[in-house]
Each structure stands twice: as C-alpha cells, then as structure tokens.
Design a protein around this motif. Structure first.
Motif, PDB file in Angstrom:
ATOM      1  N   GLY A 116       0.787  -1.153   0.047  1.00  0.00           N
ATOM      2  CA  GLY A 116      -0.053  -0.151   0.086  1.00  0.00           C
ATOM      3  C   GLY A 116       0.642   1.327  -0.029  1.00  0.00           C
ATOM      4  O   GLY A 116       1.869   1.317  -0.730  1.00  0.00           O
ATOM      5  N   HIS A 117       0.284   2.409   0.608  1.00  0.00           N
ATOM      6  CA  HIS A 117       0.937   3.537   0.921  1.00  0.00           C
ATOM      7  C   HIS A 117       2.405   3.515   1.506  1.00  0.00           C
ATOM      8  O   HIS A 117       2.083   3.092   2.590  1.00  0.00           O
ATOM      9  CB  HIS A 117       0.370   4.482   1.232  1.00  0.00           C
ATOM     10  N   ASN A 118       3.378   3.860   0.726  1.00  0.00           N
ATOM     11  CA  ASN A 118       4.756   3.821   1.327  1.00  0.00           C
ATOM     12  C   ASN A 118       5.036   5.029   2.125  1.00  0.00           C
ATOM     13  O   ASN A 118       5.525   5.263   3.225  1.00  0.00           O
ATOM     14  CB  ASN A 118       5.638   3.253   0.594  1.00  0.00           C
ATOM     15  N   SER A 119       5.309   6.065   0.916  1.00  0.00           N
ATOM     16  CA  SER A 119       5.933   7.331   1.321  1.00  0.00           C
ATOM     17  C   SER A 119       5.337   8.672   0.339  1.00  0.00           C
ATOM     18  O   SER A 119       4.780   8.212  -0.715  1.00  0.00           O
ATOM     19  CB  SER A 119       7.450   7.474   1.448  1.00  0.00           C
ATOM     20  N   ARG A 120       5.637   9.919   0.797  1.00  0.00           N
ATOM     21  CA  ARG A 120       5.187  10.717   0.070  1.00  0.00           C
ATOM     22  C   ARG A 120       5.898  11.936   0.017  1.00  0.00           C
ATOM     23  O   ARG A 120       6.383  12.382   1.379  1.00  0.00           O
ATOM     24  CB  ARG A 120       3.623  11.079  -0.301  1.00  0.00           C
ATOM     25  N   HIS A 135       0.466   2.064   6.180  1.00  0.00           N
ATOM     26  CA  HIS A 135       0.176   1.009   5.341  1.00  0.00           C
ATOM     27  C   HIS A 135      -1.461   0.673   5.583  1.00  0.00           C
ATOM     28  O   HIS A 135      -2.109   0.323   4.541  1.00  0.00           O
ATOM     29  CB  HIS A 135       1.150  -0.023   5.740  1.00  0.00           C
ATOM     30  N   ASP A 136      -1.774   0.305   6.888  1.00  0.00           N
ATOM     31  CA  ASP A 136      -2.968  -0.320   7.051  1.00  0.00           C
ATOM     32  C   ASP A 136      -4.160   0.667   7.704  1.00  0.00           C
ATOM     33  O   ASP A 136      -5.132   0.115   7.592  1.00  0.00           O
ATOM     34  CB  ASP A 136      -2.629  -1.437   8.039  1.00  0.00           C
ATOM     35  N   HIS A 137      -3.890   1.676   7.948  1.00  0.00           N
ATOM     36  CA  HIS A 137      -4.903   2.629   8.598  1.00  0.00           C
ATOM     37  C   HIS A 137      -5.578   1.844   9.733  1.00  0.00           C
ATOM     38  O   HIS A 137      -6.850   2.652  10.131  1.00  0.00           O
ATOM     39  CB  HIS A 137      -6.133   2.890   7.417  1.00  0.00           C
ATOM     40  N   ALA A 138      -5.080   0.955  10.403  1.00  0.00           N
ATOM     41  CA  ALA A 138      -5.830   0.362  11.390  1.00  0.00           C
ATOM     42  C   ALA A 138      -4.993   0.098  12.621  1.00  0.00           C
ATOM     43  O   ALA A 138      -5.411  -0.470  13.601  1.00  0.00           O
ATOM     44  CB  ALA A 138      -6.723  -0.994  11.053  1.00  0.00           C
TER      45      ALA A 138
END
Length: 232
Positions: A116-120, A135-138
């Motif tokens: 999933g999302h790593n960095s920005r 990564h997991d939002h949880a």
C-alpha cells in the motif's frame, strides 16, 4: 580591483560550501543536481506534453493537456483528490519533475509498495513535507512526518522537485535550494507504484523522470551538512 576580487572570491566560496545552492534554473527538463544518490538507468521518462498516456493511469479527477504540460484537477463528484499512477518496481530511485500550482490546495508525489502507501512528498503554497505513510490505517503502523520545510512556493510559476530514496533515507529538494531529509525503516522496501495527486483546483506537471539510484561516495559528508542545515 582588490575589492572586486575579494567579493568574487567570497561569492564563489559560498557556492562551493552550500549544499542547497541551485546549479541550474528552477524548472528544467535537464537533470538537476542530486545530493544523496547517483542516477543510473532511466526507468521512466514522460514530458507530459500530450496528457496522460501509458504507463500512467488516471484513477480520479480531470487530467488534460494544457500548454505543453499535463494539468490535473480535482472533481467535486469524486470526493477524492485527482490521481494518476504508474506501476514501476524499484527499491532505490531518483525522481524529478516540474510542477505549477494553479489554485490547488496540495499536490503530492505518492509512492506505493506492495502493501500500500509507502511514502510521499506533500507540496502546498507554504512549503513541502516528507512523510512515511500509514500502510494499514488500522494500526499499529501510523503515518510519520519526517520533516516539513516552510518556504513560499509561488503560484503559476514552474518549480522543480528532485526526490531521492536510498534504503531508509528520503530526501527532497525544491528548485535546487530548499532541502528536506528524513529516514524510516519502513521506506526501505521495493517501491511498486508512483503517483501524482491534486487536491483542489489544479496543478500542471511536466518532465517526469525516474532513475535507478545508488548512494554517492561523498554522501556521508554531505549528509552532515544537510542534517545541520535542516536542523534535524
């Protein structure tokens, strides 16, 4: 004559000792100077002169060719920022592109990995932020701000962003001047996807490139200067 010589010498010394000084104009299709990584093989090269095309995929928003660049705009009905993404697997990279803020609240270079999302890098009119994504939002994983660089980014003008990722280290430099730096072990994985996002009115993009990257031989000494100047 002696006074002129001393002034010239002092100016040259300043250029040599500052790691944040630009070596070329802010917006340029040429390869801007890097600080942490040497560029290797180019993996992606898109001028964005004719709009969105392969390997890019428009996921949300309106994307169109405008004045030799690609303009992205958020659509209210999407209830999500405008997004384009390109699949590309590489662990360590140099990314360079130019952008022009045209009323948008924010724009990001969004980097994903297999999970999933790593960095920005988050850009707005007040500066830019380097972030390790959630990564997991949880939980237990959480997003982490690595550094925020406050600097005015003029609207309706072209700016160039150079982003370098090597192992856990993450560096971004705007217009060859302002530098942001951070490190997080979660970044040290294979990247699989690169995206550009727009929140708000619009942002134009051009000259997007991705290269393989290896650390520079003098990075250890340069890093000390970067960290000192960034106040980390």
């Amino acid at each position: 004559m002696r006074k002129s010589t001393l002034v010239a010498f002092g100016f040259c010394s300043l250029l040599m000792t500052s790691v944040t000084m630009a070596k070329e104009p802010a917006a340029s299709s040429s390869q801007a100077e890097t600080l942490m990584c040497e560029r290797g093989k180019q993996l992606l090269n898109d001028s964005f002169a004719t709009g969105v095309s392969k390997p890019w995929r428009a996921a949300k928003g309106k994307w169109e060719a405008v004045d030799g660049a690609t303009q992205g705009s958020e659509l209210t009905e999407d209830m999500h920022g405008a997004v384009i993404r390109a699949n590309l697997k590489q662990r360590n990279v140099v990314v360079q592109y130019s952008f022009k803020l045209e009323g948008a609240k924010t724009t990001t270079l969004s980097i994903n990995d297999a999970k999933g999302h790593n960095s920005r890098v988050i850009v707005n009119a007040q500066g830019f932020t380097l972030r390790k994504d959630d990564h997991d939002h949880a939980g237990p994983d959480k997003a982490a701000t690595l550094q925020t660089v406050k600097t005015a980014i003029a609207p309706n003008e072209w700016h160039t962003l150079v982003v370098e990722l090597n192992g856990p280290e993450f560096l971004a430099r705007l217009d060859g001047k302002q530098v942001g730096y951070g490190s997080h072990e979660a970044i040290d994985v294979d990247k699989t996807n690169f995206g550009l996002t727009v929140s708000g009115e619009s942002v134009s993009f051009k000259d997007f490139g991705v290269w393989e990257a290896t650390p520079k031989s003098d990075w250890a000494s340069t890093k000390k200067k970067v960290v000192a100047e960034s106040g980390k």
